[in-house]
Design a protein around this motif. Structure first.
Motif, PDB file in Angstrom:
ATOM      1  N   PRO A 303      16.436  -0.478  -0.529  1.00 33.78           N
ATOM      2  CA  PRO A 303      15.260  -1.192  -0.009  1.00 33.78           C
ATOM      3  C   PRO A 303      14.000  -1.035  -0.859  1.00 33.78           C
ATOM      4  O   PRO A 303      13.290  -2.014  -1.080  1.00 33.78           O
ATOM      5  CB  PRO A 303      15.070  -0.609   1.396  1.00 33.78           C
ATOM      6  CG  PRO A 303      15.878   0.640   1.430  1.00 33.78           C
ATOM      7  CD  PRO A 303      16.999   0.450   0.470  1.00 33.78           C
ATOM      8  N   ALA A 304      13.699   0.177  -1.330  1.00 30.92           N
ATOM      9  CA  ALA A 304      12.507   0.344  -2.157  1.00 30.92           C
ATOM     10  C   ALA A 304      12.668  -0.407  -3.474  1.00 30.92           C
ATOM     11  O   ALA A 304      11.713  -1.002  -3.991  1.00 30.92           O
ATOM     12  CB  ALA A 304      12.227   1.822  -2.414  1.00 30.92           C
ATOM     13  N   SER A 305      13.887  -0.403  -4.038  1.00 29.18           N
ATOM     14  CA  SER A 305      14.137  -1.140  -5.273  1.00 29.18           C
ATOM     15  C   SER A 305      13.981  -2.635  -5.049  1.00 29.18           C
ATOM     16  O   SER A 305      13.402  -3.343  -5.882  1.00 29.18           O
ATOM     17  CB  SER A 305      15.547  -0.845  -5.785  1.00 29.18           C
ATOM     18  OG  SER A 305      15.734   0.538  -5.999  1.00 29.18           O
ATOM     19  N   ALA A 306      14.495  -3.128  -3.922  1.00 28.40           N
ATOM     20  CA  ALA A 306      14.375  -4.555  -3.613  1.00 28.40           C
ATOM     21  C   ALA A 306      12.918  -4.941  -3.434  1.00 28.40           C
ATOM     22  O   ALA A 306      12.470  -5.994  -3.906  1.00 28.40           O
ATOM     23  CB  ALA A 306      15.179  -4.886  -2.354  1.00 28.40           C
ATOM     24  N   PHE A 307      12.153  -4.087  -2.763  1.00 31.68           N
ATOM     25  CA  PHE A 307      10.741  -4.408  -2.534  1.00 31.68           C
ATOM     26  C   PHE A 307       9.961  -4.400  -3.843  1.00 31.68           C
ATOM     27  O   PHE A 307       9.188  -5.324  -4.118  1.00 31.68           O
ATOM     28  CB  PHE A 307      10.115  -3.412  -1.552  1.00 31.68           C
ATOM     29  CG  PHE A 307       8.685  -3.736  -1.223  1.00 31.68           C
ATOM     30  CD1 PHE A 307       8.378  -4.527  -0.132  1.00 31.68           C
ATOM     31  CD2 PHE A 307       7.635  -3.270  -2.013  1.00 31.68           C
ATOM     32  CE1 PHE A 307       7.058  -4.848   0.174  1.00 31.68           C
ATOM     33  CE2 PHE A 307       6.318  -3.583  -1.724  1.00 31.68           C
ATOM     34  CZ  PHE A 307       6.030  -4.373  -0.630  1.00 31.68           C
ATOM     35  N   VAL A 308      10.126  -3.353  -4.635  1.00 28.59           N
ATOM     36  CA  VAL A 308       9.358  -3.238  -5.879  1.00 28.59           C
ATOM     37  C   VAL A 308       9.690  -4.391  -6.819  1.00 28.59           C
ATOM     38  O   VAL A 308       8.790  -5.008  -7.406  1.00 28.59           O
ATOM     39  CB  VAL A 308       9.610  -1.878  -6.549  1.00 28.59           C
ATOM     40  CG1 VAL A 308       9.033  -1.847  -7.965  1.00 28.59           C
ATOM     41  CG2 VAL A 308       8.984  -0.754  -5.717  1.00 28.59           C
ATOM     42  N   THR A 309      10.975  -4.714  -6.968  1.00 33.00           N
ATOM     43  CA  THR A 309      11.333  -5.831  -7.841  1.00 33.00           C
ATOM     44  C   THR A 309      10.922  -7.174  -7.232  1.00 33.00           C
ATOM     45  O   THR A 309      10.580  -8.106  -7.955  1.00 33.00           O
ATOM     46  CB  THR A 309      12.834  -5.828  -8.168  1.00 33.00           C
ATOM     47  OG1 THR A 309      13.581  -5.710  -6.945  1.00 33.00           O
ATOM     48  CG2 THR A 309      13.184  -4.672  -9.088  1.00 33.00           C
ATOM     49  N   GLY A 310      10.939  -7.263  -5.898  1.00 33.63           N
ATOM     50  CA  GLY A 310      10.412  -8.470  -5.263  1.00 33.63           C
ATOM     51  C   GLY A 310       8.940  -8.651  -5.555  1.00 33.63           C
ATOM     52  O   GLY A 310       8.472  -9.767  -5.817  1.00 33.63           O
ATOM     53  N   PHE A 349       7.224   2.995 -10.505  1.00 35.80           N
ATOM     54  CA  PHE A 349       6.288   2.455  -9.531  1.00 35.80           C
ATOM     55  C   PHE A 349       6.416   3.290  -8.260  1.00 35.80           C
ATOM     56  O   PHE A 349       7.408   3.208  -7.536  1.00 35.80           O
ATOM     57  CB  PHE A 349       6.581   0.979  -9.275  1.00 35.80           C
ATOM     58  CG  PHE A 349       6.241   0.122 -10.456  1.00 35.80           C
ATOM     59  CD1 PHE A 349       4.973  -0.425 -10.591  1.00 35.80           C
ATOM     60  CD2 PHE A 349       7.169  -0.085 -11.465  1.00 35.80           C
ATOM     61  CE1 PHE A 349       4.642  -1.191 -11.698  1.00 35.80           C
ATOM     62  CE2 PHE A 349       6.845  -0.842 -12.583  1.00 35.80           C
ATOM     63  CZ  PHE A 349       5.576  -1.399 -12.700  1.00 35.80           C
ATOM     64  N   LEU A 350       5.407   4.124  -8.036  1.00 41.27           N
ATOM     65  CA  LEU A 350       5.456   5.134  -6.988  1.00 41.27           C
ATOM     66  C   LEU A 350       4.743   4.630  -5.735  1.00 41.27           C
ATOM     67  O   LEU A 350       3.611   4.134  -5.799  1.00 41.27           O
ATOM     68  CB  LEU A 350       4.786   6.424  -7.479  1.00 41.27           C
ATOM     69  CG  LEU A 350       5.344   6.968  -8.809  1.00 41.27           C
ATOM     70  CD1 LEU A 350       4.503   8.139  -9.291  1.00 41.27           C
ATOM     71  CD2 LEU A 350       6.799   7.391  -8.636  1.00 41.27           C
ATOM     72  N   ARG A 351       5.419   4.739  -4.598  1.00 42.03           N
ATOM     73  CA  ARG A 351       4.825   4.332  -3.341  1.00 42.03           C
ATOM     74  C   ARG A 351       3.681   5.272  -3.004  1.00 42.03           C
ATOM     75  O   ARG A 351       3.815   6.496  -3.116  1.00 42.03           O
ATOM     76  CB  ARG A 351       5.861   4.327  -2.227  1.00 42.03           C
ATOM     77  CG  ARG A 351       6.723   3.064  -2.203  1.00 42.03           C
ATOM     78  CD  ARG A 351       7.668   2.953  -3.382  1.00 42.03           C
ATOM     79  NE  ARG A 351       8.805   3.852  -3.258  1.00 42.03           N
ATOM     80  CZ  ARG A 351       9.540   4.262  -4.291  1.00 42.03           C
ATOM     81  NH1 ARG A 351       9.245   3.890  -5.538  1.00 42.03           N
ATOM     82  NH2 ARG A 351      10.573   5.056  -4.093  1.00 42.03           N
ATOM     83  N   ALA A 352       2.544   4.681  -2.582  1.00 38.19           N
ATOM     84  CA  ALA A 352       1.323   5.475  -2.417  1.00 38.19           C
ATOM     85  C   ALA A 352       0.417   4.843  -1.368  1.00 38.19           C
ATOM     86  O   ALA A 352       0.611   3.700  -0.943  1.00 38.19           O
ATOM     87  CB  ALA A 352       0.590   5.588  -3.750  1.00 38.19           C
ATOM     88  N   ARG A 353      -0.592   5.600  -0.985  1.00 41.02           N
ATOM     89  CA  ARG A 353      -1.600   5.141  -0.024  1.00 41.02           C
ATOM     90  C   ARG A 353      -2.973   5.191  -0.687  1.00 41.02           C
ATOM     91  O   ARG A 353      -3.395   6.238  -1.181  1.00 41.02           O
ATOM     92  CB  ARG A 353      -1.584   6.026   1.234  1.00 41.02           C
ATOM     93  CG  ARG A 353      -2.429   5.490   2.373  1.00 41.02           C
ATOM     94  CD  ARG A 353      -1.726   4.385   3.092  1.00 41.02           C
ATOM     95  NE  ARG A 353      -2.628   3.676   4.005  1.00 41.02           N
ATOM     96  CZ  ARG A 353      -2.321   2.549   4.627  1.00 41.02           C
ATOM     97  NH1 ARG A 353      -1.124   2.007   4.463  1.00 41.02           N
ATOM     98  NH2 ARG A 353      -3.182   1.951   5.426  1.00 41.02           N
ATOM     99  N   TRP A 354      -3.650   4.040  -0.715  1.00 45.40           N
ATOM    100  CA  TRP A 354      -4.994   3.943  -1.303  1.00 45.40           C
ATOM    101  C   TRP A 354      -6.008   3.828  -0.181  1.00 45.40           C
ATOM    102  O   TRP A 354      -5.857   3.010   0.731  1.00 45.40           O
ATOM    103  CB  TRP A 354      -5.050   2.710  -2.204  1.00 45.40           C
ATOM    104  CG  TRP A 354      -6.353   2.482  -2.906  1.00 45.40           C
ATOM    105  CD1 TRP A 354      -6.928   3.279  -3.843  1.00 45.40           C
ATOM    106  CD2 TRP A 354      -7.236   1.368  -2.736  1.00 45.40           C
ATOM    107  NE1 TRP A 354      -8.113   2.732  -4.274  1.00 45.40           N
ATOM    108  CE2 TRP A 354      -8.326   1.558  -3.620  1.00 45.40           C
ATOM    109  CE3 TRP A 354      -7.206   0.231  -1.941  1.00 45.40           C
ATOM    110  CZ2 TRP A 354      -9.386   0.649  -3.705  1.00 45.40           C
ATOM    111  CZ3 TRP A 354      -8.251  -0.677  -2.038  1.00 45.40           C
ATOM    112  CH2 TRP A 354      -9.319  -0.461  -2.902  1.00 45.40           C
TER     113      TRP A 354
END
Length: 406
Positions: A303-310, A349-354
């Protein structure tokens, strides 16, 4: 076949993105009511058909008069309201009651604020401070734009302000490309459709709805297909079912395992592979193919790979097909709230909170985890081989809610 393909090095991110943008289908242009163009991209330049304001107008409520008659008093001879201008001329010692947006009557060159004067019948007396300069509260003709001025360039994304500007410029309809016909195919024996009872080896098919939701940042008409079993003939049939789509996005089956069937299915369905694998993490086994004018984008199944590439490929491809001048996402700069460890051999590409100033990496970065993805509102780009970075270091950050564009 796959063993040979693995020997081809993965493409750098920018190279892969640029190659994909070149493949974007050219969608037909249509006239659409300007108020219905939110999220579209202009297909041609928009110039002003009129001047705004067409005549000097007041920026405040007060009284219009001649500056030469200061300090007064004045005789009020009428009113100028928005949509109802005063018909006469302001002469010596005269004033006209005026409202915001109303045309300044001939002869007047100053607007005195209503709180700076007192009116007694027709007599007006100065009690405060006149404006400085005296024309401060008057909007000159063509302050916003003049007839034939360029307003919006081709490829501009139409948001609320851009739509308002086009309408104010005299445009009822705008030329934009029609919505993208997008087919999203979920594949994998482990997937079960929404609401279906799960066997021990199954998980809900969440990638398709996730990608459809991500695609909704653009004008699209989405067709969902699947979940499709891991059988070559079923994947080929799903691709054929999506034969009228402009763009097909598959999720899962793009790698090199025995059950990864997207690549052979594409070839069996008459598609030509343009490139495969990108040097990023997550999302390395990304695949791009063509079938006539149709573009097929094979995304990983995690899922994270699908989201990032999406985010990095599907959204830019949709924007390019819609005529965006700059379809690729653009990072902002934010500082690290905490230290960031050194990078690996691929761009990450690291999931993060801004929080508007600093960005915090999620402690869980596994590509199979949805919880950190749901917590994230940003992706932090970490270059391949990047050294460890202390808190306070500026890093490039992609904002997720806007799709990475303004």
């Amino acid at each position: 076949m796959n063993d040979v393909a693995v020997k081809v090095p993965p493409l750098p991110l920018r190279t892969a993105q640029e190659r994909l943008m070149w493949l974007a289908p050219a969608l037909p242009v249509e006239h659409r009511a300007a108020g219905e163009c939110m999220g579209y991209f202009l297909a041609n330049p928009v110039t002003a058909h009129r001047t705004q304001p067409d005549a000097p107008s007041s920026a405040m409520d007060g009284y219009a008069m001649r500056a030469a008659d200061l300090p007064g008093p004045w005789r009020v001879i009428g009113e100028s309201a928005a949509g109802h201008p005063h018909a006469g001329t302001v002469g010596a010692g005269e004033a006209v009651r005026i409202s915001t947006g109303a045309i300044v009557p001939d002869g007047a060159d100053m607007v005195l604020l209503q709180e700076d004067c007192v009116r007694d019948g027709e007599r007006l007396t100065l009690t405060g401070t006149p404006p400085s300069p005296t024309g401060r509260h008057i909007r000159p003709a063509a302050m916003d734009f003049a007839a034939d001025d360029p307003l919006l360039a081709p490829g501009t994304r139409l948001g609320a302000a851009q739509i308002a500007l086009a309408i104010a410029g005299g445009h009822q309809y705008l030329r934009v490309r029609r919505p993208v016909n997008l087919a999203i195919i979920d594949s994998g024996d482990e997937l079960a459709g929404p609401g279906k009872p799960l066997k021990p080896h199954q998980i809900p098919a969440s990638n398709g709805p996730m990608l459809a939701a991500l695609a909704s940042l653009c004008p699209v008409r989405v067709t969902r297909i699947g979940p499709v079993p891991d059988r070559l003939e079923d994947v080929v049939a799903a691709l054929d079912q999506a034969g009228k789509a402009d763009i097909i996005v598959t999720s899962g089956g793009a790698s090199v395992g025995d059950h990864d069937l997207v690549r052979p299915a594409l070839e069996a369905a008459g598609a030509k592979i343009d490139f495969w694998r990108v040097a990023i993490k997550p999302g390395k086994p990304l695949l791009v193919g063509r079938r006539g004018t149709q573009v097929i984008l094979g995304l990983p199944g995690n899922p994270a790979s699908a989201f990032v590439t999406g985010f990095l490929f599907m959204l830019p491809l949709l924007r390019a097909a819609l005529g965006a001048a700059d379809p690729l996402p653009r990072p902002i700069t934010a500082r690290l709230a905490e230290p960031m460890p050194a990078g690996g051999s691929r761009m990450e590409f690291l999931r993060a909170r801004w929080d508007g100033a600093a960005v915090t990496l999620d402690p869980l970065q596994d590509s199979g985890a949805l919880t950190p993805l749901a917590r994230a509102n940003a992706l932090v780009l970490r270059d391949a081989g990047a050294p460890a970075a202390p808190a306070g270091t500026d890093v490039p950050v992609y904002l997720l809610e806007t799709g990475g564009i303004a």
